[in-house]
Design a protein around this motif. Structure first.
Motif, mmCIF file in Angstrom:
data_model
loop_
_atom_site.group_PDB
_atom_site.id
_atom_site.type_symbol
_atom_site.label_atom_id
_atom_site.label_comp_id
_atom_site.label_asym_id
_atom_site.label_seq_id
_atom_site.Cartn_x
_atom_site.Cartn_y
_atom_site.Cartn_z
ATOM 1 N N UNK A 1 0.134 -1.823 -1.827
ATOM 2 C CA UNK A 1 -0.979 -1.036 -1.312
ATOM 3 C C UNK A 1 -2.121 -0.991 -2.324
ATOM 4 N N UNK A 2 -3.340 -0.803 -1.810
ATOM 5 C CA UNK A 2 -4.496 -0.664 -2.677
ATOM 6 C C UNK A 2 -4.400 0.655 -3.457
ATOM 7 N N UNK A 3 -4.850 0.633 -4.687
ATOM 8 C CA UNK A 3 -4.898 1.816 -5.523
ATOM 9 C C UNK A 3 -6.262 2.488 -5.409
ATOM 10 N N UNK A 4 -6.300 3.768 -5.734
ATOM 11 C CA UNK A 4 -7.553 4.509 -5.784
ATOM 12 C C UNK A 4 -8.003 4.610 -7.234
ATOM 13 N N UNK A 5 -9.175 4.041 -7.509
ATOM 14 C CA UNK A 5 -9.766 4.075 -8.845
ATOM 15 C C UNK A 5 -10.893 5.115 -8.844
ATOM 16 N N UNK A 6 -10.930 5.928 -9.888
ATOM 17 C CA UNK A 6 -11.998 6.914 -10.004
ATOM 18 C C UNK A 6 -12.551 6.879 -11.434
ATOM 19 N N UNK B 1 -12.691 9.769 -18.946
ATOM 20 C CA UNK B 1 -11.403 9.334 -18.377
ATOM 21 C C UNK B 1 -11.549 8.713 -16.993
ATOM 22 N N UNK B 2 -10.742 7.674 -16.761
ATOM 23 C CA UNK B 2 -10.587 7.042 -15.458
ATOM 24 C C UNK B 2 -9.254 7.515 -14.861
ATOM 25 N N UNK B 3 -9.133 7.498 -13.550
ATOM 26 C CA UNK B 3 -7.833 7.718 -12.910
ATOM 27 C C UNK B 3 -7.507 6.531 -12.014
ATOM 28 N N UNK B 4 -6.209 6.186 -11.984
ATOM 29 C CA UNK B 4 -5.701 5.117 -11.127
ATOM 30 C C UNK B 4 -4.460 5.667 -10.439
ATOM 31 N N UNK B 5 -4.492 5.709 -9.098
ATOM 32 C CA UNK B 5 -3.402 6.359 -8.366
ATOM 33 C C UNK B 5 -3.111 5.607 -7.062
ATOM 34 N N UNK B 6 -1.885 5.737 -6.593
ATOM 35 C CA UNK B 6 -1.549 5.338 -5.227
ATOM 36 C C UNK B 6 -1.936 6.489 -4.307
ATOM 37 N N UNK B 7 -2.733 6.217 -3.285
ATOM 38 C CA UNK B 7 -3.200 7.308 -2.416
ATOM 39 C C UNK B 7 -2.037 7.934 -1.649
ATOM 40 N N UNK B 8 -1.939 9.250 -1.725
ATOM 41 C CA UNK B 8 -0.930 9.971 -0.956
ATOM 42 C C UNK B 8 0.482 9.821 -1.467
ATOM 43 N N UNK B 9 0.664 9.283 -2.665
ATOM 44 C CA UNK B 9 2.013 9.098 -3.212
ATOM 45 C C UNK B 9 1.937 9.155 -4.727
ATOM 46 N N UNK B 10 3.115 9.223 -5.370
ATOM 47 C CA UNK B 10 3.129 9.307 -6.830
ATOM 48 C C UNK B 10 3.686 8.034 -7.463
ATOM 49 N N UNK B 11 3.616 6.904 -6.738
ATOM 50 C CA UNK B 11 4.104 5.637 -7.297
ATOM 51 C C UNK B 11 3.360 5.296 -8.578
#
Length: 356
Positions: free
Chosen positions: A273-278, A287-297
Motif C-alpha cells: 500500500x502507498x504510505x502517507x508522507x508529511x 520532522x517528517x512523518x511516514x505512516x501506513x494510512x489507517x494502520x500501524x504497519x
C-alpha cells in the motif's frame, strides 16, 4: 496487463522484442530477477546508486546514463568530526559526460557477479572535476571503489566491500505507467559494509564495529519527461533486530504497485500500500512523518540534521532535490506481525522533482 503486485519467482525479461514492457515482467521479487533488455533512446534511464553509512560519516557513489547525458558522482558527508566542527562537512564531485560516452551499464545489477556486470567509469587518476567509480562483483558481495579531488584539492579515495549474506532478500519491482513508460528498480538495504574512506591524510573506517551498512538503488526504465518522487531508506540494528527500511512515494501512485518494504534480519516484508508522507519543504529540517494510512504497519518520525539541497537547470535536465539525512524513530511491523521498535535508525528521506 498482469497484476502489478504479484510475486515473481523466476527470471524474466523486462521488455518484449519491440521494446515495450513485457506484461510477464510486472510484479515484485525477493531477489533481482529481471533482465533489463531496454531498447530505444531519449527516455531510457539507467543508474546505480550506492550509499554506505557509518555512525559518523557516509559516502554515496552514482553511475548513471540518462541517454543524452551521464552523471557520475562521489558524495561524502561527515557529521561528527574534529572538535570545534559544529556543522556537517560535505563534499560532492559530479562528472557530466555528454551522451553517456564511456558509460555502459549492464542489463543486470552492476557488480552482481555475473558475466559482464562489472562497471568502471572515469580515468584511473581523475583530475579536476572528473571522478573514477568502480562497481565490481566479488565472492559474497560487491566491491565499491572511487577516486576524485575535493573542490579544495584534497584527494578522496573510497574502498568498501558491501556484503550480501546468503539468503539476504532485496526488493525488486516493476512500476508500470504504461507499456511504453515503466521502471524496474532493485532496492537493497541493510547490507553489511566494511572498508575505508580517505580524505587527504585522514582515514575514516566503515564497519570496524559491525556498524556500517550499504544501500543500493538500481534502476532501469523508460521515463516520462517530468516526475516527482519521495524516497526514504535506513539500515541498522534496532529493537534487537537488523532492520532495513525502503519507502517510496508519489511516483508509484496509480500504477497498482509500490516500492515499499522492510528487511528484517534479511527477510523481506512487502508493503503493497502507498504510505502517507508529511513534511514541509519550506522547512525541510523539521520532522517528517511516514505512516501506513489507517494502520500501524509503519509509524515513523524522521528527524533530519542535514539537507543535501540540489537545484539544477542544464538544458534538457532540471532537478530540484532535498535529500535530508537524519534518524528514524517509531515502530514497524514485520511479516510475522511482531512490532519492532525503531530507535535512532540512520537514513534519509527525500523529495525530488525531475525534468529529464
Amino acid at each position: 496487463m498482469a497484476s502489478s503486485d504479484r510475486e515473481l519467482t523466476a527470471p524474466v525479461d523486462l521488455c518484449r522484442p519491440d521494446g515495450r514492457l513485457d506484461p510477464a515482467a510486472v510484479g515484485w521479487s525477493r531477489r533481482p530477477l529481471h533482465r533489463a533488455n531496454l531498447r530505444g533512446w531519449g527516455r531510457t534511464k539507467r543508474w546505480e546508486y550506492w550509499c554506505v553509512a557509518a555512525p559518523t560519516h557516509l559516502v554515496a557513489l552514482t553511475v548513471s546514463d540518462l541517454d543524452f547525458l551521464a552523471l557520475n558522482s562521489v558524495h561524502v558527508l561527515r557529521w561528527d568530526g574534529p572538535a570545534g566542527r559544529t556543522r556537517p562537512w560535505e563534499m560532492e564531485r559530479t562528472a557530466l559526460v555528454p551522451f553517456g560516452r564511456g558509460v555502459a551499464l549492464p542489463e543486470a545489477v552492476a557488480g552482481s557477479g555475473g558475466s559482464g556486470t562489472d562497471v568502471v567509469v572515469g580515468p584511473e587518476r581523475p583530475a579536476g572535476g572528473r571522478v573514477r567509480v568502480e562497481i565490481l562483483g566479488e565472492p559474497g558481495g560487491t566491491r565499491l571503489r572511487a577516486r576524485c579531488l575535493a573542490p579544495d584539492g584534497l584527494p578522496v579515495e573510497v574502498d568498501v566491500f558491501a556484503a550480501l549474506p546468503d539468503g539476504h532478500e532485496t526488493l525488486g519491482v516493476v512500476v508500470p505507467w504504461d507499456e511504453r513508460r515503466f521502471q524496474y528498480t532493485s532496492k537493497h538495504t541493510a547490507r553489511p559494509a566494511r572498508g575505508t574512506l580517505r580524505i587527504g591524510d585522514e582515514t575514516l573506517a566503515f564497519g570496524e564495529a559491525g556498524d556500517a551498512w550499504a544501500v543500493l538503488d538500481h534502476g532501469r526504465g523508460r521515463w516520462p519527461r517530468s516526475v516527482h518522487w519521495n524516497w526514504g531508506a535506513a539500515s541498522g540494528r534496532t529493537g534487537g533486530r537488523t532492520l532495513g527500511l525502503q519507502f517510496g512515494g508519489r511516483w508509484t501512485v496509480g500504477t497498482g504497485t509500490t516500492e515499499n518494504a522492510l528487511c528484517v534480519d534479511g527477510r523481506l516484508t512487502r508493503i503493497g500500500e502507498e504510505l502517507t508522507w508529511s513534511y514541509d519543504l519550506a522547512d525541510p529540517l523539521a520532522p517528517w512523518t511516514v505512516r501506513t494510512p489507517g494502520a500501524d504497519r509503519v509509524d515513523l518520525v524522521f528527524t533530519p540534521f542535514h539537507d543535501r539541497r540540489t537545484r539544477t537547470g542544464a538544458g534538457l535536465l532540471a532537478n530540484r532535490t532535498d535529500q535530508c539525512f537524519g534518524h528514524y524513530r517509531g515502530s514497524v511491523r514485520a511479516e510475522d506481525g511482531r512490532r519492532i521498535a525503531v530507535h535512532d535508525l540512520f537514513g534519509w528521506a527525500e523529495d525530488v522533482r525531475m525534468r529529464w
